[in-house]
Design an enzyme around this catalytic site. Structure first.
Site, PDB file in Angstrom:
ATOM      1  N   ASP A  37      79.594  54.570   2.174  1.00 21.62           N
ATOM      2  CA  ASP A  37      78.913  53.326   2.546  1.00 21.62           C
ATOM      3  C   ASP A  37      77.557  53.676   3.152  1.00 21.62           C
ATOM      4  OD1 ASP A  37      80.350  50.275   3.062  1.00 21.62           O
ATOM      5  OD2 ASP A  37      78.357  50.627   3.927  1.00 21.62           O
ATOM      6  N   ASN A  87      81.598  49.881  -5.955  1.00 20.14           N
ATOM      7  CA  ASN A  87      81.829  48.518  -5.488  1.00 20.14           C
ATOM      8  C   ASN A  87      80.747  48.015  -4.524  1.00 20.14           C
ATOM      9  OD1 ASN A  87      83.712  46.230  -4.368  1.00 20.14           O
ATOM     10  ND2 ASN A  87      83.269  47.548  -2.606  1.00 20.14           N
ATOM     11  N   TYR A 151      70.787  37.815  -7.978  1.00 18.47           N
ATOM     12  CA  TYR A 151      72.123  38.432  -7.882  1.00 18.47           C
ATOM     13  C   TYR A 151      72.846  38.294  -9.215  1.00 18.47           C
ATOM     14  CZ  TYR A 151      76.939  38.994  -6.053  1.00 18.47           C
ATOM     15  OH  TYR A 151      78.244  39.386  -5.822  1.00 18.47           O
ATOM     16  N   LYS A 155      74.175  41.263 -11.689  1.00 15.26           N
ATOM     17  CA  LYS A 155      75.600  41.419 -12.023  1.00 15.26           C
ATOM     18  C   LYS A 155      75.836  41.288 -13.528  1.00 15.26           C
ATOM     19  CE  LYS A 155      77.358  42.098  -7.820  1.00 15.26           C
ATOM     20  NZ  LYS A 155      77.964  43.385  -7.446  1.00 15.26           N
ATOM     21  N   THR A 186      85.256  37.699   2.489  1.00 17.31           N
ATOM     22  CA  THR A 186      84.897  39.001   3.062  1.00 17.31           C
ATOM     23  C   THR A 186      83.698  38.797   3.980  1.00 17.31           C
ATOM     24  OG1 THR A 186      83.200  39.594   1.439  1.00 17.31           O
ATOM     25  CG2 THR A 186      85.487  40.098   0.835  1.00 17.31           C
TER      26      THR A 186
HETATM   27  N1  LIG Z   1      82.869  38.400  -1.528  1.00 20.40           N
HETATM   28  C1  LIG Z   1      82.683  37.741  -2.689  1.00 20.40           C
HETATM   29  O1  LIG Z   1      82.835  36.501  -2.784  1.00 20.40           O
HETATM   30  C2  LIG Z   1      82.320  38.528  -3.930  1.00 20.40           C
HETATM   31  C3  LIG Z   1      82.445  37.882  -5.168  1.00 20.40           C
HETATM   32  C4  LIG Z   1      82.102  38.573  -6.315  1.00 20.40           C
HETATM   33  C5  LIG Z   1      81.649  39.877  -6.235  1.00 20.40           C
HETATM   34  N2  LIG Z   1      81.534  40.485  -5.024  1.00 20.40           N
HETATM   35  C6  LIG Z   1      81.056  41.869  -5.007  1.00 20.40           C
HETATM   36  O2  LIG Z   1      82.058  42.664  -4.424  1.00 20.40           O
HETATM   37  C7  LIG Z   1      81.470  43.850  -3.887  1.00 20.40           C
HETATM   38  C8  LIG Z   1      81.964  44.054  -2.472  1.00 20.40           C
HETATM   39  O3  LIG Z   1      81.565  42.938  -1.719  1.00 20.40           O
HETATM   40  P1  LIG Z   1      82.341  42.446  -0.414  1.00 20.40           P
HETATM   41  O4  LIG Z   1      82.557  40.999  -0.573  1.00 20.40           O
HETATM   42  O5  LIG Z   1      83.458  43.345  -0.089  1.00 20.40           O
HETATM   43  O6  LIG Z   1      81.120  42.604   0.627  1.00 20.40           O
HETATM   44  P2  LIG Z   1      81.001  43.278   2.068  1.00 20.40           P
HETATM   45  O7  LIG Z   1      79.656  42.870   2.553  1.00 20.40           O
HETATM   46  O8  LIG Z   1      82.194  42.970   2.887  1.00 20.40           O
HETATM   47  O9  LIG Z   1      81.000  44.835   1.737  1.00 20.40           O
HETATM   48  C9  LIG Z   1      79.931  45.427   1.048  1.00 20.40           C
HETATM   49  C10 LIG Z   1      79.758  46.845   1.563  1.00 20.40           C
HETATM   50  O10 LIG Z   1      78.710  47.463   0.792  1.00 20.40           O
HETATM   51  C11 LIG Z   1      77.897  48.204   1.675  1.00 20.40           C
HETATM   52  N3  LIG Z   1      76.559  48.365   1.116  1.00 20.40           N
HETATM   53  C12 LIG Z   1      75.597  47.418   1.000  1.00 20.40           C
HETATM   54  N4  LIG Z   1      74.488  47.969   0.485  1.00 20.40           N
HETATM   55  C13 LIG Z   1      74.759  49.265   0.261  1.00 20.40           C
HETATM   56  C14 LIG Z   1      74.019  50.348  -0.253  1.00 20.40           C
HETATM   57  N5  LIG Z   1      72.729  50.196  -0.629  1.00 20.40           N
HETATM   58  N6  LIG Z   1      74.601  51.560  -0.360  1.00 20.40           N
HETATM   59  C15 LIG Z   1      75.888  51.722   0.034  1.00 20.40           C
HETATM   60  N7  LIG Z   1      76.647  50.741   0.550  1.00 20.40           N
HETATM   61  C16 LIG Z   1      76.072  49.529   0.663  1.00 20.40           C
HETATM   62  C17 LIG Z   1      77.880  47.406   2.963  1.00 20.40           C
HETATM   63  O11 LIG Z   1      77.509  48.220   4.066  1.00 20.40           O
HETATM   64  C18 LIG Z   1      79.313  46.909   3.030  1.00 20.40           C
HETATM   65  O12 LIG Z   1      80.144  47.797   3.758  1.00 20.40           O
HETATM   66  C19 LIG Z   1      79.960  43.639  -3.988  1.00 20.40           C
HETATM   67  O13 LIG Z   1      79.488  44.340  -5.134  1.00 20.40           O
HETATM   68  C20 LIG Z   1      79.824  42.148  -4.184  1.00 20.40           C
HETATM   69  O14 LIG Z   1      78.630  41.816  -4.859  1.00 20.40           O
HETATM   70  C21 LIG Z   1      81.864  39.848  -3.872  1.00 20.40           C
END
Ligand SMILES: NC(=O)c1ccc[n+]([C@@H]2O[C@H](COP(=O)([O-])OP(=O)(O)OC[C@H]3O[C@@H](n4cnc5c(N)ncnc54)[C@H](O)[C@@H]3O)[C@@H](O)[C@H]2O)c1
Length: 255
Positions: A37, A87, A151, A155, A186
């Site tokens: 991370d 992820n 975004y 994606k 989240t």
């Molecule tokens: N939560 C939703 O509704 C949702 C829906 C569809 C897709 N997603 C995708 O799921 C994935 C995880 O999201 P989440 O909801 O768990 O979010 P989250 O914010 O809880 O976790 C994301 C993590 O990624 C880390 N991060 C951000 N930028 C970074 C970088 N440049 N290098 C390394 N780490 C980095 C952050 O520090 C964080 O710990 C993401 O790709 C997000 O786009 C989330």
């Protein structure tokens, strides 16, 4: 179940949300887990939750060299890599077309799309025979998202990238798939991380409801398991039916 005993898994974005849930579940299934991370303290906190079977790695997925260094660390410590859950992602300040500017567009593409590219480039030459890569895209990677077009564009790019890498991974006896979650509770959208439960206890999400991080993590693990051995190059939507009907906001939704 102990599906991944003797296996090595790398999870990016492991400090929070979906990545945290996946890292914990990989470890529960017997894998040695590397929690990567940008927020090293958050990754270390997840490692503390897991225990001795996990290590924290700092990575900025938007930076090519940082991804190479992350994978080098995994190989230096564990000697191999079986699974990569790429992820890490950023939703940012949701800006529609009227207000999104070049800097925000570049940032969302750098983390979400170039980050996926960087991770894939780093793991592909070293991933072991029978391995699997899962890349988190989004439901906004298969339909447009007017609230955050940058975004959504990034994606969509992730899905095209994953499909384009199938042959390169097949040549190593490996698979690659994208995950396209709908809304997930989240920290990305302001919800707290929740306790991880036994996979059998996860509730079924009502039609078009919000999922939990673990719902996504369970599918990521399944896409790494031999049970999905016939599946590669797919964009797996998991959204409690959000995208299953035309223009759902225009239609009455049943009880
Ligand atoms: N939560 C939703 O509704 C949702 C829906 C569809 C897709 N997603 C995708 O799921 C994935 C995880 O999201 P989440 O909801 O768990 O979010 P989250 O914010 O809880 O976790 C994301 C993590 O990624 C880390 N991060 C951000 N930028 C970074 C970088 N440049 N290098 C390394 N780490 C980095 C952050 O520090 C964080 O710990 C993401 O790709 C997000 O786009 C989330």
């Amino acid at each position: 179940m102990q599906r991944f005993v003797g296996k090595v898994a790398l999870v990016t974005g492991a400090g929070s949300g979906i990545g945290r849930a996946a890292a914990i579940r990989f470890a529960q299934e017997g894998a040695r887990v590397f929690c990567a991370d940008l927020n090293l303290a958050a990754a270390q906190a997840v490692v503390a939750e897991i225990g001795e079977r996990a290590s924290a790695v700092k990575v900025d997925v938007a930076d090519y060299a940082s991804n190479q260094e992350m994978v080098a660390q995994v190989l230096a410590v564990a000697g191999k890599l079986d699974f990569a859950f790429l992820n890490a992602g950023l939703y940012g300040a949701a800006e529609g077309l009227d207000t999104v500017d070049e800097a925000l567009f570049d940032k969302l593409v750098a983390v979400n799309l170039k980050g996926a590219f960087n991770g894939i480039k780093a793991v592909q030459p070293v991933i072991g025979q029978g391995g699997a890569v899962v890349v988190t895209a989004s439901a906004a990677g298969v339909v447009g998202h007017p609230a955050n077009p940058a975004y959504s564009a990034a994606k969509h790019g992730v899905v095209g990238l994953v499909k384009s890498c199938v042959d390169a991974f097949a040549a190593r006896g490996c698979r690659i798939n994208a995950l396209c979650p709908g809304g997930v509770e989240t920290p990305l959208i302001g919800a707290p991380d929740v306790e991880i439960v036994d996979g059998q206890e996860l509730p079924r999400v009502p039609l078009r409801g919000m999922g939990q991080a673990q719902h996504v993590a369970e599918v990521a693990l399944w896409l790494c398991s031999p049970a999905s051995g016939f599946i590669t190059g797919q964009a797996q939507v998991l959204d409690a039916g959000l995208l299953s009907t035309f223009a759902p906001v225009m239609l009455p939704i049943g009880p």
